[in-house]
Design a protein around this motif. Structure first.
Motif, PDB file in Angstrom:
ATOM      1  N   VAL A   1      47.762  37.821  71.388  1.00  0.00           N
ATOM      2  CA  VAL A   1      49.010  38.108  70.674  1.00  0.00           C
ATOM      3  C   VAL A   1      50.105  37.105  71.033  1.00  0.00           C
ATOM      4  O   VAL A   1      51.121  37.006  70.347  1.00  0.00           O
ATOM      5  CB  VAL A   1      49.470  39.559  70.969  1.00  0.00           C
ATOM      6  N   PHE A   2      49.891  36.333  72.100  1.00  0.00           N
ATOM      7  CA  PHE A   2      50.848  35.305  72.500  1.00  0.00           C
ATOM      8  C   PHE A   2      50.666  34.010  71.714  1.00  0.00           C
ATOM      9  O   PHE A   2      51.263  32.997  72.043  1.00  0.00           O
ATOM     10  CB  PHE A   2      50.731  35.040  74.003  1.00  0.00           C
ATOM     11  N   ASN A   3      49.832  34.050  70.672  1.00  0.00           N
ATOM     12  CA  ASN A   3      49.633  32.911  69.788  1.00  0.00           C
ATOM     13  C   ASN A   3      48.785  31.847  70.482  1.00  0.00           C
ATOM     14  O   ASN A   3      48.206  32.063  71.537  1.00  0.00           O
ATOM     15  CB  ASN A   3      50.983  32.352  69.305  1.00  0.00           C
ATOM     16  N   PHE A   4      48.689  30.677  69.886  1.00  0.00           N
ATOM     17  CA  PHE A   4      47.944  29.573  70.486  1.00  0.00           C
ATOM     18  C   PHE A   4      48.704  28.957  71.646  1.00  0.00           C
ATOM     19  O   PHE A   4      48.122  28.313  72.510  1.00  0.00           O
ATOM     20  CB  PHE A   4      47.688  28.489  69.433  1.00  0.00           C
ATOM     21  N   TYR A   5      50.020  29.122  71.656  1.00  0.00           N
ATOM     22  CA  TYR A   5      50.877  28.536  72.689  1.00  0.00           C
ATOM     23  C   TYR A   5      52.176  29.312  72.734  1.00  0.00           C
ATOM     24  O   TYR A   5      52.566  29.998  71.779  1.00  0.00           O
ATOM     25  CB  TYR A   5      51.166  27.063  72.387  1.00  0.00           C
ATOM     26  N   SER A   6      52.836  29.230  73.857  1.00  0.00           N
ATOM     27  CA  SER A   6      54.119  29.902  74.045  1.00  0.00           C
ATOM     28  C   SER A   6      55.246  29.026  73.513  1.00  0.00           C
ATOM     29  O   SER A   6      55.234  27.807  73.709  1.00  0.00           O
ATOM     30  CB  SER A   6      54.349  30.171  75.532  1.00  0.00           C
ATOM     31  N   PRO A   7      56.264  29.612  72.864  1.00  0.00           N
ATOM     32  CA  PRO A   7      57.405  28.815  72.400  1.00  0.00           C
ATOM     33  C   PRO A   7      58.184  28.172  73.542  1.00  0.00           C
ATOM     34  O   PRO A   7      58.944  27.231  73.318  1.00  0.00           O
ATOM     35  CB  PRO A   7      58.261  29.820  71.630  1.00  0.00           C
ATOM     36  N   GLY A   8      57.954  28.664  74.765  1.00  0.00           N
ATOM     37  CA  GLY A   8      58.659  28.096  75.912  1.00  0.00           C
ATOM     38  C   GLY A   8      57.798  27.216  76.793  1.00  0.00           C
ATOM     39  O   GLY A   8      58.221  26.836  77.897  1.00  0.00           O
ATOM     40  N   TYR A   9      56.598  26.838  76.323  1.00  0.00           N
ATOM     41  CA  TYR A   9      55.705  26.029  77.159  1.00  0.00           C
ATOM     42  C   TYR A   9      56.309  24.652  77.411  1.00  0.00           C
ATOM     43  O   TYR A   9      56.795  23.977  76.504  1.00  0.00           O
ATOM     44  CB  TYR A   9      54.338  25.871  76.498  1.00  0.00           C
ATOM     45  N   ARG A  10      56.233  24.228  78.680  1.00  0.00           N
ATOM     46  CA  ARG A  10      56.829  22.953  79.088  1.00  0.00           C
ATOM     47  C   ARG A  10      55.818  22.183  79.933  1.00  0.00           C
ATOM     48  O   ARG A  10      55.597  22.494  81.107  1.00  0.00           O
ATOM     49  CB  ARG A  10      58.106  23.208  79.884  1.00  0.00           C
ATOM     50  N   PRO A  11      55.148  21.173  79.371  1.00  0.00           N
ATOM     51  CA  PRO A  11      54.184  20.407  80.163  1.00  0.00           C
ATOM     52  C   PRO A  11      54.881  19.582  81.233  1.00  0.00           C
ATOM     53  O   PRO A  11      56.008  19.096  81.034  1.00  0.00           O
ATOM     54  CB  PRO A  11      53.515  19.501  79.121  1.00  0.00           C
ATOM     55  N   ALA A  12      54.222  19.427  82.370  1.00  0.00           N
ATOM     56  CA  ALA A  12      54.789  18.611  83.446  1.00  0.00           C
ATOM     57  C   ALA A  12      54.894  17.169  82.989  1.00  0.00           C
ATOM     58  O   ALA A  12      54.102  16.693  82.171  1.00  0.00           O
ATOM     59  CB  ALA A  12      53.913  18.721  84.691  1.00  0.00           C
ATOM     60  N   GLY A  13      55.881  16.470  83.518  1.00  0.00           N
ATOM     61  CA  GLY A  13      56.049  15.065  83.160  1.00  0.00           C
ATOM     62  C   GLY A  13      57.371  14.809  82.478  1.00  0.00           C
ATOM     63  O   GLY A  13      58.352  15.524  82.714  1.00  0.00           O
ATOM     64  N   PRO A  14      57.415  13.797  81.636  1.00  0.00           N
ATOM     65  CA  PRO A  14      58.681  13.389  81.022  1.00  0.00           C
ATOM     66  C   PRO A  14      59.361  14.480  80.209  1.00  0.00           C
ATOM     67  O   PRO A  14      60.585  14.567  80.196  1.00  0.00           O
ATOM     68  CB  PRO A  14      58.277  12.216  80.108  1.00  0.00           C
ATOM     69  N   ILE A  15      58.572  15.314  79.526  1.00  0.00           N
ATOM     70  CA  ILE A  15      59.176  16.373  78.710  1.00  0.00           C
ATOM     71  C   ILE A  15      59.874  17.392  79.596  1.00  0.00           C
ATOM     72  O   ILE A  15      61.019  17.790  79.342  1.00  0.00           O
ATOM     73  CB  ILE A  15      58.104  17.037  77.833  1.00  0.00           C
ATOM     74  N   ALA A  16      59.200  17.820  80.646  1.00  0.00           N
ATOM     75  CA  ALA A  16      59.812  18.770  81.568  1.00  0.00           C
ATOM     76  C   ALA A  16      61.032  18.163  82.260  1.00  0.00           C
ATOM     77  O   ALA A  16      62.047  18.842  82.476  1.00  0.00           O
ATOM     78  CB  ALA A  16      58.789  19.223  82.605  1.00  0.00           C
ATOM     79  N   ALA A  17      60.933  16.879  82.617  1.00  0.00           N
ATOM     80  CA  ALA A  17      62.055  16.214  83.289  1.00  0.00           C
ATOM     81  C   ALA A  17      63.295  16.188  82.402  1.00  0.00           C
ATOM     82  O   ALA A  17      64.429  16.197  82.892  1.00  0.00           O
ATOM     83  CB  ALA A  17      61.649  14.796  83.681  1.00  0.00           C
TER      84      ALA A  17
END
Length: 578
Positions: A455-471
């Protein structure tokens, strides 16, 4: 978005091409790591005049071809050719939206009924199958004229999730649920919420179907699954929000919970006592005892049984209490009204809709402007989805030739596939398709409609991969299904698509790509066409240089096209929608 993460994954994927992939694919893979980033840069546009539901068409100048291509990537399943982009430039966004809002909703159940009994032996009762439900989705995406409705419905399905992972949601349940979302895509959010709550597919998936009142002697209580998820995932979220979607902080600068477990229990009681709508609710025996293989039961809203409904008080949001003794229908209405009026709903829902259509990281100002339209569409109505969709797509942050750095999102794998099929004029002899299971990460896309893992879908709307995006403090939801295996699997999937010239079986339903029209173009014109079809006219100079070198190095006109398409399918310029 920074493209380093994406490029690194592509570099890792390149050596994993299977041995059967053609030489054109191998040549293309050598160029993947060198693909450049997205197109223009731009700066944060800052606050803009709030979008209005019905702007005067003559007030806006004609859009540029670049912005028209960007708009189609946000509001449809991809550009089909130069004529479509040029027509939109002449027509204008407002007129296009108005025309799309007027398109009738596709009926997935009609597709199922048209396919009923296929491949069955003579004399067998004609049946429908889950494979037909998947095909119906793709039929609308690829050939439907209601592209905006289809794209918004896909966004809604990823918020109000049902999935055949359950397992065994009936085909009629899945397809009628999609019909319900199609019907509500441009309606009112409150009606949508009720139709979701009472659809038997959702009732089965989240256990509200046949949830009955508490029984102290048995130690049982109403099932809390739907009550919990309708609050956490569908409507208000876990923490209180400001009108622009930012967390509302207390005097200690800490977030505040939107509800607690007592509220979940209260909603579960309010939602108790519902079973299949095709049954006789004057007979208590039918609440649990029925043949749920009856197809019609899965296509009509659920119905209430008074004797199975919790009779006591129910605590809801913000201290509101439903008094004892109300009918299950009245409790349902009051509970959904309470959710609808909660101040979290506009920013919580609107931000997710923006994320699905335009950008993973809308500014708070963008969210606030769209949420304001949700609150009041300009005519005093709350929850007007037609006005909300228009506000999402026409906001100043979404439009223009040079979007700000935060206006970017990864194209979902199924969106990329649909874009490729549409852009390459894929057609079958029958006019139908056999696209069914794409959820394998090893040799497909790692994503398939109606097959979300939870029910949480394929991914969370708040997912933050480590690296430049998270930084950067950003999120990138689609990267949650973009691991090394998925990237390599996608590379093989698209390489096979282009090298084989199509997708699907048997032959009459095989979607065949039109590569000949591209093969007839010279190198410069070919790259320009790819730029329009798959890069929103935002191809970077470095990608153009690499494609030019690649096309010059490959022999054979069709092989040149195949190699260029493989690079395009996995190149960050295409993978990241800007």
């Amino acid at each position: 978005m920074d493209n380093k993460t994406d490029t690194t994954e592509l570099e890792q994927a390149a050596p994993d091409l299977n041995a059967g992939t053609a030489s054109a694919a191998l040549a293309a893979a050598a160029f993947l790591a060198a693909c450049g980033g997205g197109g223009g840069g731009g700066s944060d546009p800052g606050p803009a005049t709030p979008s209005t539901p019905d702007p005067t068409p003559s007030a806006a100048p004609p859009p540029s071809r670049r912005d028209a291509a960007r708009f189609l990537s946000q509001a449809s399943f991809g550009v089909t050719g130069p004529a479509q982009v040029d027509a939109l430039v002449v027509q204008g966004f407002d007129a296009w939206l108005t025309a799309q809002f007027a398109k009738p909703a596709a009926l997935h159940m009609d597709y199922l009924n048209s396919q009923r009994g296929r491949d069955q032996a003579a004399g067998e009762t004609p049946r429908i199958s889950e494979e037909m439900s998947y095909e119906a989705v793709w039929q609308q995406w690829l050939t439907g004229e209601d592209q905006l409705r289809a794209r918004v419905t896909w966004a809604l399905l990823q918020i109000f999730v049902i999935s055949n992972i359950a397992p065994d949601i009936r085909p009629a349940a899945m397809s009628s649920y999609l019909d319900m979302l199609n019907r509500n895509a441009f309606g009112n959010w409150r009606t949508l919420l009720q139709d979701v709550a009472l659809h038997p597919a959702m009732g089965y998936y989240l256990n509200m179907l046949e949830s009955e009142k508490e029984n102290a002697s048995k130690g049982t209580h109403p099932n809390e699954n739907f009550a919990r998820e309708v609050l956490q995932l569908f409507s208000v979220g876990l923490i209180q929000l400001n009108a622009d979607g930012t967390p509302k902080l207390d005097s200690a600068a800490k977030t505040q919970a939107t509800y607690d477990e007592a509220v979940v229990r209260g909603f579960a009681k309010a939602f108790s006592g519902w079973s299949f709508g095709g049954l006789d609710n004057s007979k208590n025996s039918q609440f649990h005892n029925h043949d749920d293989n009856i197809e019609a039961l899965w296509t009509v809203p659920m119905k209430a049984w008074v004797s199975y409904h919790s009779p006591g008080d129910k605590l809801l949001l913000d201290g509101k209490t439903l008094t004892a003794g109300q009918t299950p229908e009245q409790d349902m209405k009051d509970a959904l009204d309470t959710i609808f009026q909660h101040p979290n709903v506009p920013p919580f829902f609107c931000k997710q809709l923006i994320q699905r259509l335009v950008t993973s990281n809308p500014s708070p100002a963008y969210v606030g402007r769209v949420a304001a339209v949700f609150v009041n569409d300009g005519a005093g109505a709350r929850g007007n989805l037609k006005a909300v969709v228009r506000a999402v797509l026409m906001d100043a942050e979404a439009r223009g030739d040079n979007p700000a750095a935060n206006v970017a999102k990864q194209r979902e794998p199924v969106i990329r596939f649909a874009n490729m099929l549409r852009g390459l004029g894929a057609k079958s002899t029958s006019g139908l398709n056999r696209i069914q299971y794409l959820d394998s990460s090893d040799d497909a896309l790692g994503q398939s409609p109606l097959l979300a893992p939870s029910v949480f879908n394929f991914y969370s709307p708040g997912y933050r991969p480590a690296g430049p995006i998270a930084a950067q403090g950003w999120v990138a939801p689609e990267f949650q299904i973009s691991g090394e295996t998925a990237v390599a699997g996608s590379l093989n999937f698209f390489a096979d698509l282009f090298n084989s010239g199509g997708y699907g079986w048997p032959e009459e339903h095989r979607l065949k790509l039109d590569l000949a029209s591209l093969a007839a173009l010279d190198a410069s014109a070919l790259i320009d066409r790819l730029d329009l079809l798959f890069f929103n006219l935002g191809m970077s100079s470095s990608t153009r240089e690499r494609l030019t070198a690649l096309i010059g190095a490959v022999k054979g006109k069709t092989d040149k096209v195949r190699a260029a398409l493989i690079v395009t399918a996995l190149c960050p310029d295409h993978v990241i929608q800007r």
